[in-house]
Scaffold this active site. Sequence first.
Site, PDB file in Angstrom:
ATOM      1  N   PRO A   2      34.304  42.763  35.677  1.00 55.58           N
ATOM      2  CA  PRO A   2      34.452  43.695  34.555  1.00 55.58           C
ATOM      3  C   PRO A   2      35.388  43.109  33.495  1.00 55.58           C
ATOM      4  CG  PRO A   2      34.796  44.814  36.644  1.00 55.58           C
ATOM      5  CD  PRO A   2      34.780  43.350  36.936  1.00 55.58           C
ATOM      6  N   GLU A   3      34.931  43.117  32.231  1.00 52.76           N
ATOM      7  CA  GLU A   3      35.732  42.617  31.123  1.00 52.76           C
ATOM      8  C   GLU A   3      36.133  43.829  30.261  1.00 52.76           C
ATOM      9  OE1 GLU A   3      33.826  39.228  29.239  1.00 52.76           O
ATOM     10  OE2 GLU A   3      32.815  38.692  31.099  1.00 52.76           O
TER      11      GLU A   3
END
Length: 279
Positions: A2-3
Site C-alpha cells: 500500500p502506497e
Amino acid sequence: MPELPEVETVRRRLEPRLVGRTVRWARIDDERLVRPEPADVIAARLEGVRIDRLERRGKHLLVRLDDGATLAVHLRMTGNLIHGADPATLAHVRAVLELDDGTLLVYTDLRRFGTWTVLEGDLEADAYLDERLGVEPLDGAFDGRALKRAFAGRRAPVKALLLDQHVVAGVGNIYADEALHRARIHPLVPAGTIAGPRLTALAEAVKVVLELGIAAQGASISDYRLPDGGFGSMQERFRVFDRQGEPCPECGRTIVKLRVAGRGTHVCPGCQRTPRVTR
Ligand SMILES: [Zn+2]
C-alpha cells in the site's frame, strides 16, 4: 505494497466509522506488530481511549486519540484494516479492536511486516514522523524546486530517490513508475542531473498519479483491500506498471521491465530515453 493513495483511501473510508468511537477492548495476537513493546501492554493501553481524528503522513495512518497519544499504523506489504467483519471469517488476523457501537476493527497481515506504534503526545509523534519522512507530495510545498533541493548533488537513479521516504513521503514502486513515465524521465537518470523544468514536470506527474490513485480508491493488485472488503481500481489505469510486453498508451512502443534500486521497474523505451552514463 500500500502506497499513499491506498493509505489515504483507508483513512477516508474508516474516518466516519471510527471517529468519536471509544475502544471497548483490544486484542493483539502477534507480538511482531507492536515490538519492542509487549502485545498485552499495548492492548491494555488502547482500551478506553476515544478516537478523535484519523490522519495520514506518507504511508502512515495516524489514529489520534483523545488522551493526546497517536497510534501510528504502517501496513507495509500486506496489512489491511477491515471494519465491520467477523474475524472468524478472515485469514491472518493479527489484532482486533471492539468499538463502543459493538463493531470490530480487524487488522490482518499475511506477511507480518506491518507495525502499530503508540506515540505519547504530539512532540513524540512529530519527532517519529519527521525522522522518517520527507515532503508530503500532496501539500502545496511540493514542487519542482522541492525536488531540486532534494536531488542536488545526488548521483543515485531518480527512481531510487522517489522511493526514499526521506525525500518524498508516500511514493512506492507503482506510483514512481507511473509518475516517471508521465514526466518522460527514465528511472535510471542520475537524480542530480535532471534540469529544473523536468523536475517541475516530475513533481506535477507525482501529484497527478497520486490523485488518480486516490480517485480510484487505490490499486488492488495483491492483498490491498478497502476497509469494507472491496477493491480499488487503479490497476485498470496503469500506463506502464505491470504492463511489460504491452504497448505504451502514448507512443505504442512495447513496455519493458528492468530492475532499478532492487525493484521491478516498468519503462517505455519510446517515451523514456535511456540515459547516457557519464562518469
Ligand atoms: Zn511511450
